[in-house]
Enzyme design. Structure first.
Site, mmCIF file in Angstrom:
data_model
loop_
_atom_site.group_PDB
_atom_site.id
_atom_site.type_symbol
_atom_site.label_atom_id
_atom_site.label_comp_id
_atom_site.label_asym_id
_atom_site.label_seq_id
_atom_site.Cartn_x
_atom_site.Cartn_y
_atom_site.Cartn_z
ATOM 1 N N TYR A 121 0.892 -1.140 -0.179
ATOM 2 C CA TYR A 121 -0.166 -0.085 0.102
ATOM 3 C C TYR A 121 0.741 1.362 0.072
ATOM 4 O O TYR A 121 0.352 2.499 -0.128
ATOM 5 C CB TYR A 121 -0.795 0.104 1.312
ATOM 6 C CG TYR A 121 -1.961 -1.138 1.299
ATOM 7 C CD1 TYR A 121 -3.043 -1.123 0.443
ATOM 8 C CD2 TYR A 121 -1.694 -1.892 2.339
ATOM 9 C CE1 TYR A 121 -3.981 -2.257 0.274
ATOM 10 C CE2 TYR A 121 -2.624 -3.107 2.390
ATOM 11 C CZ TYR A 121 -3.710 -3.270 1.361
ATOM 12 O OH TYR A 121 -4.455 -4.302 1.554
ATOM 13 N N HIS B 236 -4.217 6.280 -1.533
ATOM 14 C CA HIS B 236 -4.981 6.282 -0.034
ATOM 15 C C HIS B 236 -3.656 6.524 1.230
ATOM 16 O O HIS B 236 -4.073 7.055 2.214
ATOM 17 C CB HIS B 236 -5.463 5.014 0.374
ATOM 18 C CG HIS B 236 -6.904 5.219 1.073
ATOM 19 N ND1 HIS B 236 -7.428 6.334 1.139
ATOM 20 C CD2 HIS B 236 -7.809 4.167 1.632
ATOM 21 C CE1 HIS B 236 -8.726 6.197 1.830
ATOM 22 N NE2 HIS B 236 -8.685 4.713 2.082
ATOM 23 N N PHE C 72 -4.770 -0.145 9.829
ATOM 24 C CA PHE C 72 -5.494 -0.048 8.660
ATOM 25 C C PHE C 72 -6.557 1.179 8.796
ATOM 26 O O PHE C 72 -6.912 1.619 9.833
ATOM 27 C CB PHE C 72 -6.195 -1.204 8.211
ATOM 28 C CG PHE C 72 -5.215 -2.408 7.736
ATOM 29 C CD1 PHE C 72 -4.912 -2.325 6.383
ATOM 30 C CD2 PHE C 72 -4.818 -3.321 8.644
ATOM 31 C CE1 PHE C 72 -3.817 -3.062 5.979
ATOM 32 C CE2 PHE C 72 -3.892 -4.331 8.241
ATOM 33 C CZ PHE C 72 -3.449 -4.326 6.918
ATOM 34 N N ASN D 278 -9.809 2.030 8.124
ATOM 35 C CA ASN D 278 -11.034 2.210 8.896
ATOM 36 C C ASN D 278 -10.865 2.145 10.340
ATOM 37 O O ASN D 278 -12.053 2.627 10.908
ATOM 38 C CB ASN D 278 -12.048 1.019 8.507
ATOM 39 C CG ASN D 278 -12.209 1.230 7.094
ATOM 40 O OD1 ASN D 278 -11.801 1.998 6.180
ATOM 41 N ND2 ASN D 278 -13.017 0.201 6.627
ATOM 42 N N ASN E 88 -12.668 7.013 5.366
ATOM 43 C CA ASN E 88 -13.046 6.258 6.670
ATOM 44 C C ASN E 88 -12.017 6.430 7.637
ATOM 45 O O ASN E 88 -12.452 5.939 9.004
ATOM 46 C CB ASN E 88 -13.138 4.958 6.163
ATOM 47 C CG ASN E 88 -14.194 4.644 5.384
ATOM 48 O OD1 ASN E 88 -15.229 5.402 5.270
ATOM 49 N ND2 ASN E 88 -14.223 3.573 4.468
#
Length: 220
Positions: free
Chosen positions: A14, A19, A66, A68, A114
């Site tokens: 990632y 993001h 993560f 969220n 989020n």
């Protein structure tokens, strides 16, 4: 003391996704000041001091929960250091702003981000600062959830580098001079690539051949 949180997802897969642009910014701040990241519960953190001596102590935070569940890495640290929400800056990606735009703002809804949503939920207020870095909406027909996890294209790298550099500048200005000065200095940032200008067409030559008189006879 200030708390600056760069939102993102842990894992090398990632690291270069849209993001994770918040992580890129706090990594740049840490690099500039020679800070070392260390692992703590739910986060990696690095401490720096900004401004004239003794300087403002700033704790840089990269949640390891993560996206969220980002609030789990943020709210307990605010509580531990007895900081109010005014001491918090969250560096986030922003789908609703074109890639290359950047803005500093106070409060507001999560806008579908989020990580911000979870921080608001656990903190119980929207009244904290955000540094929002535009990543643009996805092309027509592409799922936004897939888009934010996509990697930057080669042709975006130059603009991304400038955006991260100015984002780090904005973090430093917010920490040392406050929200209003950071907004004044950086909310007009526009790094969107400009298309190459198209040359204007040249007018056609409609004058036709020029009449000439009889050739002069050379002298002998």
């Amino acid at each position: 003391m200030k708390l600056v949180v760069g939102l993102g997802n842990p894992g090398t897969q990632y690291a270069q996704t849209r993001h994770n642009v918040g992580w890129l910014v706090v990594n740049e701040v840490a690099r500039r000041w020679g800070a070392t990241w260390r692992k703590e519960k739910d986060a990696e953190v690095a401490e720096i001091r900004l401004g004239p001596a003794p300087g403002v102590k700033v704790l840089l935070v990269k949640p390891q929960t993560f996206m969220n569940a980002s609030g789990k890495a943020v709210v307990p640290r605010l509580s531990f250091f007895k900081l109010d929400p005014g001491a918090l800056l969250v560096v986030q990606d922003d789908l609703d702003s074109p890639f290359g735009l950047m803005k500093v703002r106070l409060g507001g809804r999560h806008g579908g981000q989020n990580g911000v949503r979870d921080i608001i939920r656990l903190l119980g207020t929207e009244a904290f600062a955000r540094l929002k870095l535009g990543i643009s909406r996805p092309p027509a027909g592409r799922d936004p959830a897939d888009w934010v996890l996509s990697r930057w294209r080669d042709e975006e790298q130059s603009t991304l580098g400038d955006l991260v550099r100015l984002g780090a500048d904005a973090v430093e200005r917010w920490a040392t001079a406050g929200l209003a000065e950071a907004q004044q200095a950086f909310n007009s940032t526009d790094l969107r690539p400009r298309p190459e200008p198209v040359p204007a067409p040249q007018p056609a030559d409609v004058s036709g051949p020029q009449e000439t008189g009889p050739a002069e006879r050379p002298e002998v």
